[in-house]
Design a protein around this motif. Structure first.
Motif, mmCIF file in Angstrom:
data_model
loop_
_atom_site.group_PDB
_atom_site.id
_atom_site.type_symbol
_atom_site.label_atom_id
_atom_site.label_comp_id
_atom_site.label_asym_id
_atom_site.label_seq_id
_atom_site.Cartn_x
_atom_site.Cartn_y
_atom_site.Cartn_z
ATOM 1 N N GLY A 130 0.800 -1.228 0.000
ATOM 2 C CA GLY A 130 0.000 0.000 0.000
ATOM 3 C C GLY A 130 0.829 1.273 0.000
ATOM 4 O O GLY A 130 0.326 2.349 0.346
ATOM 5 N N LEU A 131 2.098 1.157 -0.401
ATOM 6 C CA LEU A 131 2.968 2.341 -0.423
ATOM 7 C C LEU A 131 3.173 2.826 -1.849
ATOM 8 O O LEU A 131 3.080 2.041 -2.800
ATOM 9 N N LYS A 132 3.476 4.101 -2.000
ATOM 10 C CA LYS A 132 3.764 4.653 -3.328
ATOM 11 C C LYS A 132 5.190 4.265 -3.710
ATOM 12 O O LYS A 132 6.121 4.498 -2.943
ATOM 13 N N VAL A 133 5.328 3.686 -4.897
ATOM 14 C CA VAL A 133 6.648 3.187 -5.293
ATOM 15 C C VAL A 133 7.002 3.696 -6.686
ATOM 16 O O VAL A 133 6.130 3.831 -7.548
ATOM 17 N N ALA A 134 8.282 4.008 -6.880
ATOM 18 C CA ALA A 134 8.773 4.508 -8.168
ATOM 19 C C ALA A 134 9.911 3.598 -8.632
ATOM 20 O O ALA A 134 11.035 3.719 -8.138
ATOM 21 N N PRO A 135 9.626 2.672 -9.564
ATOM 22 C CA PRO A 135 10.708 1.809 -10.044
ATOM 23 C C PRO A 135 11.712 2.598 -10.875
ATOM 24 O O PRO A 135 11.324 3.484 -11.637
ATOM 25 N N HIS A 136 12.999 2.266 -10.740
ATOM 26 C CA HIS A 136 14.012 2.782 -11.655
ATOM 27 C C HIS A 136 13.948 1.886 -12.892
ATOM 28 O O HIS A 136 13.641 0.695 -12.795
ATOM 29 N N LEU A 137 14.285 2.459 -14.036
ATOM 30 C CA LEU A 137 14.152 1.699 -15.279
ATOM 31 C C LEU A 137 15.216 2.140 -16.267
ATOM 32 O O LEU A 137 15.512 3.333 -16.375
ATOM 33 N N SER A 138 15.817 1.167 -16.960
ATOM 34 C CA SER A 138 16.700 1.522 -18.074
ATOM 35 C C SER A 138 16.605 0.414 -19.116
ATOM 36 O O SER A 138 16.101 -0.676 -18.834
ATOM 37 N N PHE A 139 17.075 0.679 -20.317
ATOM 38 C CA PHE A 139 17.076 -0.361 -21.344
ATOM 39 C C PHE A 139 18.054 -1.461 -20.968
ATOM 40 O O PHE A 139 17.799 -2.625 -21.210
ATOM 41 N N GLY A 140 19.191 -1.081 -20.374
ATOM 42 C CA GLY A 140 20.214 -2.083 -20.121
ATOM 43 C C GLY A 140 20.571 -2.735 -21.442
ATOM 44 O O GLY A 140 20.762 -2.051 -22.436
ATOM 45 N N GLY A 141 20.573 -4.049 -21.488
ATOM 46 C CA GLY A 141 20.833 -4.739 -22.760
ATOM 47 C C GLY A 141 19.550 -5.106 -23.477
ATOM 48 O O GLY A 141 19.574 -5.813 -24.475
ATOM 49 N N ASP A 142 18.397 -4.651 -22.959
ATOM 50 C CA ASP A 142 17.106 -5.088 -23.502
ATOM 51 C C ASP A 142 16.658 -4.267 -24.700
ATOM 52 O O ASP A 142 17.086 -3.136 -24.894
ATOM 53 N N GLY A 143 15.740 -4.844 -25.442
ATOM 54 C CA GLY A 143 15.102 -4.114 -26.532
ATOM 55 C C GLY A 143 13.815 -3.463 -26.038
ATOM 56 O O GLY A 143 13.428 -3.606 -24.866
ATOM 57 N N GLY A 144 13.140 -2.771 -26.952
ATOM 58 C CA GLY A 144 11.931 -2.036 -26.603
ATOM 59 C C GLY A 144 10.819 -2.915 -26.038
ATOM 60 O O GLY A 144 10.077 -2.488 -25.151
ATOM 61 N N ASP A 145 10.709 -4.173 -26.526
ATOM 62 C CA ASP A 145 9.593 -5.019 -26.087
ATOM 63 C C ASP A 145 9.634 -5.262 -24.582
ATOM 64 O O ASP A 145 8.600 -5.245 -23.911
ATOM 65 N N ALA A 146 10.849 -5.501 -24.065
ATOM 66 C CA ALA A 146 10.984 -5.772 -22.623
ATOM 67 C C ALA A 146 10.617 -4.528 -21.819
ATOM 68 O O ALA A 146 9.982 -4.621 -20.755
ATOM 69 N N VAL A 147 10.981 -3.364 -22.321
ATOM 70 C CA VAL A 147 10.656 -2.121 -21.607
ATOM 71 C C VAL A 147 9.146 -1.882 -21.648
ATOM 72 O O VAL A 147 8.526 -1.527 -20.636
ATOM 73 N N ILE A 148 8.548 -2.132 -22.806
ATOM 74 C CA ILE A 148 7.087 -1.958 -22.935
ATOM 75 C C ILE A 148 6.354 -2.884 -21.971
ATOM 76 O O ILE A 148 5.395 -2.488 -21.303
ATOM 77 N N GLU A 149 6.849 -4.116 -21.868
ATOM 78 C CA GLU A 149 6.196 -5.072 -20.974
ATOM 79 C C GLU A 149 6.213 -4.541 -19.529
ATOM 80 O O GLU A 149 5.200 -4.568 -18.833
ATOM 81 N N LEU A 150 7.366 -4.027 -19.116
ATOM 82 C CA LEU A 150 7.473 -3.490 -17.754
ATOM 83 C C LEU A 150 6.571 -2.266 -17.565
ATOM 84 O O LEU A 150 5.875 -2.137 -16.551
ATOM 85 N N LEU A 151 6.581 -1.376 -18.557
ATOM 86 C CA LEU A 151 5.750 -0.164 -18.449
ATOM 87 C C LEU A 151 4.282 -0.557 -18.279
ATOM 88 O O LEU A 151 3.565 0.011 -17.437
ATOM 89 N N ASP A 152 3.845 -1.551 -19.061
ATOM 90 C CA ASP A 152 2.434 -1.958 -18.992
ATOM 91 C C ASP A 152 2.122 -2.640 -17.664
ATOM 92 O O ASP A 152 1.068 -2.409 -17.065
ATOM 93 N N GLN A 153 3.079 -3.459 -17.199
ATOM 94 C CA GLN A 153 2.856 -4.128 -15.908
ATOM 95 C C GLN A 153 2.754 -3.101 -14.782
ATOM 96 O O GLN A 153 1.867 -3.179 -13.929
ATOM 97 N N TYR A 154 3.664 -2.126 -14.786
ATOM 98 C CA TYR A 154 3.647 -1.113 -13.727
ATOM 99 C C TYR A 154 2.346 -0.322 -13.775
ATOM 100 O O TYR A 154 1.737 -0.041 -12.751
ATOM 101 N N ARG A 155 1.932 0.013 -14.973
ATOM 102 C CA ARG A 155 0.690 0.787 -15.103
ATOM 103 C C ARG A 155 -0.500 -0.014 -14.574
ATOM 104 O O ARG A 155 -1.344 0.521 -13.853
ATOM 105 N N GLU A 156 -0.556 -1.311 -14.909
ATOM 106 C CA GLU A 156 -1.653 -2.158 -14.407
ATOM 107 C C GLU A 156 -1.646 -2.222 -12.884
ATOM 108 O O GLU A 156 -2.680 -2.367 -12.253
ATOM 109 N N MET A 157 -0.452 -2.111 -12.294
ATOM 110 C CA MET A 157 -0.340 -2.157 -10.827
ATOM 111 C C MET A 157 -0.694 -0.810 -10.192
ATOM 112 O O MET A 157 -0.658 -0.669 -8.970
#
Ligand code: FAD
Length: 278
Positions: free
Chosen positions: A62-89
């Protein structure tokens, strides 16, 4: 001080005991009502999943959380997946970074933070409040002082809402930086990152790596305490409280504490300052 933003940063623990200790830490710190808890991201995949599970646990608490995010070695699909998961949460704040790859992975895949901010805005529109990193003592790989400021402006102009700084112990470095930022038209909040002091050798090693300066007088004083951890802690709380007071009195829009997953000394500094987030 009431419309200032006070926040805390965690890293994803590596063990079950670390998970347990972190939960105890956020349960204590939540009494101080920080605006959000951010969780670092291991570019290159090392703590990627651990970041996600830690973010989820904090969010479920129940706390407000701000994930850090970077591409790292990933492509756009992996970042999109995370963005969508975070938004759903229901998570609506991110810290967008280029990151650093662990040694041995090479540096060719790193994507600059301004490109990540553009990517997030293209995919998620205005949904997320995006924080980026800023460096009052200048990023160690920056071509020059002016170039580093130019690239900070670049990521804010790409759509980031505000910035959090690397830690520093000289308040003048921050105030000079803010002046120079304003001179090139940066008008978004730049919140100082605050590193409480618990251990001199770790701090010295980390500071060398990330380009944060420990002033000579402070280094000498800390060295003189040797292994006397109580004295290091007491000195650190006094020094960092004083730094925070100067920053807030000088107009800093808030404070972001690098807690190192510990309640102390962050909570003592917080209490000394009598902070209350909105
Ligand atoms: P960028 O803003 O992309 O800048 C990187 C360097 O490149 C700078 O020297 C800049 O001057 C230059 N530059 C920027 N844009 C361009 C461009 N378009 N063309 C050419 N040069 C450019 N690291 C992690 O691995 N995980 C974390 O969770 C994490 N959290 C952090 C949180 C905060 C608040 C801070 C201050 C740092 C954090 N870091 C983290 C460290 C950070 O990832 C490193 O400092 C990294 O080297 C730079 O990331 P950045 O997002 O600032 O990079």
């Amino acid at each position: 001080m009431s419309n200032k933003i006070y926040s805390c940063e965690f890293f994803p623990p590596k063990s079950a005991l670390g998970d347990q200790n972190l939960a105890a830490t956020w349960e204590t710190l939540r009494e101080k009502n920080p605006a959000f808890f951010s969780v670092t991201y291991g570019a290159g995949g090392s703590t990627k999943e651990k970041t996600f599970t830690t973010v989820k646990r904090i969010n479920d608490a129940g706390l407000k959380v701000a994930p850090h995010l970077s591409f790292g070695g990933d492509g756009g699909d992996a970042v999109i997946e995370l963005l969508d998961q975070y938004r759903e949460m229901g998570i609506n704040r991110l810290v967008a970074l280029r990151g650093d790859l662990p040694s041995g992975m090479g540096g060719s895949h790193l994507v600059y933070a301004n490109e990540l901010v553009t990517f997030i805005r293209q995919h998620s529109g205005d949904y997320f409040h995006i924080e980026v990193a800023a460096y009052p003592e200048i990023h160690p790989q920056a071509e020059s002082f002016d170039k580093d400021l130019y690239y900070l402006k670049n990521k804010l102009d790409a759509g980031a809402n505000s910035a959090i700084t690397q830690y520093f112990y000289n308040p003048d470095a921050y105030f000079y930086f803010i002046d120079r930022c304003q001179a090139i038209g940066i008008d978004k909040p730049i919140v100082p990152g605050i590193m409480p002091i618990t251990n001199f050798s770790n701090l010295a090693r980390f500071s060398d790596a990330c380009g944060a300066e420990i002033p000579r007088w402070m280094r000498k004083r800390l060295e003189s305490f040797a292994d006397d951890s109580d004295s290091i802690l007491a000195f650190g709380v006094e020094l960092v409280t004083d730094l925070c007071e100067k920053l807030l009195n000088g107009g800093a829009p808030g404070l972001h504490f690098y807690t190192m997953n510990k309640t102390e000394p962050t909570i003592s500094i917080w209490n000394n300052l009598g902070l209350t987030s909105t």
